[in-house]
Design a protein around this motif. Structure first.
Motif, short mmCIF file in Angstrom:
data_model
loop_
_atom_site.label_atom_id
_atom_site.label_comp_id
_atom_site.label_asym_id
_atom_site.label_seq_id
_atom_site.Cartn_x
_atom_site.Cartn_y
_atom_site.Cartn_z
N UNK A 18 0.83 -1.20 0.00
CA UNK A 18 0.00 0.00 0.00
C UNK A 18 0.86 1.26 0.00
N UNK A 19 1.92 1.28 0.81
CA UNK A 19 2.81 2.45 0.87
C UNK A 19 3.39 2.76 -0.51
N UNK A 20 3.73 1.72 -1.24
CA UNK A 20 4.28 1.91 -2.59
C UNK A 20 3.23 2.56 -3.50
N UNK A 21 2.01 2.05 -3.46
CA UNK A 21 0.93 2.61 -4.28
C UNK A 21 0.60 4.04 -3.85
N UNK A 22 0.62 4.28 -2.54
CA UNK A 22 0.29 5.60 -2.01
C UNK A 22 1.32 6.63 -2.49
N UNK A 23 2.58 6.27 -2.49
CA UNK A 23 3.63 7.19 -2.97
C UNK A 23 3.49 7.46 -4.46
N UNK A 24 3.12 6.44 -5.23
CA UNK A 24 2.90 6.64 -6.67
C UNK A 24 1.71 7.55 -6.90
N UNK A 25 0.70 7.42 -6.06
CA UNK A 25 -0.51 8.24 -6.18
C UNK A 25 -0.17 9.71 -5.92
N UNK A 26 0.70 9.96 -4.94
CA UNK A 26 1.10 11.34 -4.64
C UNK A 26 1.81 11.98 -5.84
N UNK A 27 2.60 11.18 -6.53
CA UNK A 27 3.35 11.71 -7.69
C UNK A 27 2.39 12.13 -8.79
N UNK A 28 1.44 11.26 -9.15
CA UNK A 28 0.54 11.60 -10.25
C UNK A 28 -0.47 12.66 -9.84
N UNK A 29 -0.74 12.79 -8.53
CA UNK A 29 -1.60 13.88 -8.06
C UNK A 29 -0.87 15.22 -8.17
N UNK A 30 0.41 15.25 -7.78
CA UNK A 30 1.20 16.48 -7.87
C UNK A 30 1.34 16.94 -9.32
#
Length: 495
Positions: A288-300
């Protein structure tokens, strides 16, 4: 039970094909291949019907891709027209077989699932341990390379026990042979999920009827048996492995099938289960942490909006709620609000104010439903429309708006007209007043308790941030926006 015959006509019936199409497109209505098929829906379904009637139907080649999530898996994707056929087939044969499934088979069935399986595990562990007063042992096992090792011939023999219509058998063989092998089924097909469940129903019957194991739960190829006697479970493990090899040509995974003490924790369906609590497996948390970090990147990068990220988080939070994770979920929500507080104007009225708010206020208290209301309100939906869309009451929507105003995520000027705010402010002597007293002074039926609450929420918001003492109302800016008011001598002045 008498074997079912003459099913093929029901399968290619146009009403069944339309139902299959509607089931196949669920959650995919915006995909281009669905829109293309739907554009000429009557023609496409009629053509599919004729192919089935004349037995000229051929399954298209599968598109295969590798998914690492985090386990590496080979996923096969069927063409949409083939998915319609899969659903049409399952509409007919699934009700015939599901009647014979045991109660504790929890995969791919309506009303079942991981939550039901975990609840059943909790029920069984209380019974075996006599309310946690004695030791309990668990045979935790799964099948080695299950989907790759399913034997087509054995599966067809199982199906023939209830299905005598040779045309239905012909179609099933067509679907199974799409990979030109006599073993294995592609991950990703609806039919593969059902056939996998059907195949191991043989194991269910063996465990319940032959071994007489009371406390048995299976989810696809992952199963557990609870018992107070470790030696009994070891014997059953050997018997089960022998049965699987001889009857189904599969076997238990040697490194994942063990008899364990419940006190040591049992890994089951993504959780580590103990006598008195459940935890999420460390590997799932890392994933989940890996997916969450990827999500932050595409949100930014503004590829997705905050609502899309919120949907992802809500699914994970719902999953986490099965375990004892209150503090973890609270921390996660706070972290989410910090990481996803910028980059999308639909969600942030004033970026600088919002960042300051994040630093000072424990925003983790806000619920996800409130954030959905914010998104819908910013998109121009009315109170009534939001209530219908989210399946809540109008009063609940007002409560969300009041919450958002108090937490400085929404301006009261976006909710109420300036004239109404001015009128209410003139009758507020203290933000701690009872709403009924303010309402009486207003003497205006057009002003509701919710209107008054919104104004008071804005006052409370400013008091939290300014923290001024001995001042009834702040004399500086109260609301986000260009309008300000000053409270002097018992009256409010706009300037």
């Amino acid at each position: 039970m008498k074997p079912k015959e003459n099913l093929y006509e029901k399968l290619w019936d146009i009403n069944n094909l339309f139902l299959a199409f509607n089931n196949a497109k669920k959650g995919k209505t915006k995909r281009r291949y669905v829109k293309r098929f739907q554009r000429n829906i009557n023609e496409n379904l009629f053509k599919l019907q004729q192919e089935l009637i004349t037995k000229n139907y051929n399954h298209c080649e599968l598109k295969t891709f590798i998914l690492r999530d985090p386990k590496t898996r080979k996923i096969s994707k069927s063409a949409f027209r083939d998915r319609v056929v899969h659903h049409a087939l399952c509409n007919i044969i699934v009700p015939i077989f599901e009647k014979s499934f045991i109660y504790d088979s929890h995969a791919n069935q309506i009303g079942k699932g991981t939550l039901k399986a975990l609840q059943r595990f909790d029920e069984f562990k209380r019974k075996v341990s006599r309310n946690n007063t004695r030791e309990c042992f668990v045979l935790k096992a799964d099948i080695k390379h299950y989907f790759e090792e399913i034997d087509h011939q054995i599966l067809i023999e199982i199906i023939r026990r209830k299905i005598k219509d040779e045309k239905v058998i012909w179609l099933i063989e067509k679907i199974l042979s799409v990979n030109n092998k006599t073993k294995g089924m592609p991950l990703g097909n609806l039919t593969s999920q059902f056939f996998a469940n059907l195949y191991l129903n043989e194991l269910d019957v063996f465990v319940k009827n032959k071994l007489r194991a009371k406390f048995y739960i299976r989810y696809v190829d992952d199963f557990v048996i609870l018992h107070e006697n470790k030696e009994q479970l070891e014997e059953w493990k050997i018997s089960i492995n022998t049965f699987l090899k001889e009857k189904l040509k599969i076997e238990l995974h040697p490194s994942k099938s063990h008899v364990l003490k419940l006190s040591s924790g049992i890994n089951f369906l993504g959780f580590r289960v103990f006598y008195h609590h459940k935890l999420i497996r460390a590997s799932n948390l890392k994933n989940f942490d890996r997916k969450f970090n990827n999500l932050k990147i595409i949100f930014d990068e503004e590829i997705i909006g905050r609502e899309k990220a919120l949907e992802f988080l809500e699914g994970w939070i719902a999953y986490c709620s099965y375990a004892n994770t209150f503090k973890y979920r609270k921390h996660l929500i706070r972290n989410f609000n910090k990481s996803f507080s910028h980059g999308n104007k639909l969600f942030v009225h004033n970026k600088r104010n919002y960042i300051n708010y994040i630093k000072r206020v424990g925003e983790s208290e806000l619920q996800f439903a409130v954030q959905k209301t914010l998104f819908n309100y910013k998109n121009g939906l009315t109170i009534k429309e939001i209530a219908i869309k989210q399946g809540i009451k109008d009063s609940t929507v007002w409560g969300h708006l009041i919450n958002l105003i108090e937490h400085k995520q929404l301006s009261v000027l976006e909710v109420l007209p300036k004239e109404k705010i001015y009128k209410i402010l003139n009758k507020i002597y203290s933000y701690k007043e009872i709403l009924r007293d303010i309402k009486k002074r207003l003497k205006d039926d057009s002003i509701t308790y919710d209107d008054i609450d919104c104004v008071i929420a804005s006052i409370k918001s400013k008091r939290k941030f300014k923290k001024k003492k001995n001042v009834l109302l702040p004399s500086s800016e109260l609301f986000q926006g260009t309008d300000h008011y000053r409270y002097q001598g018992g009256s409010c002045h706009w300037h």
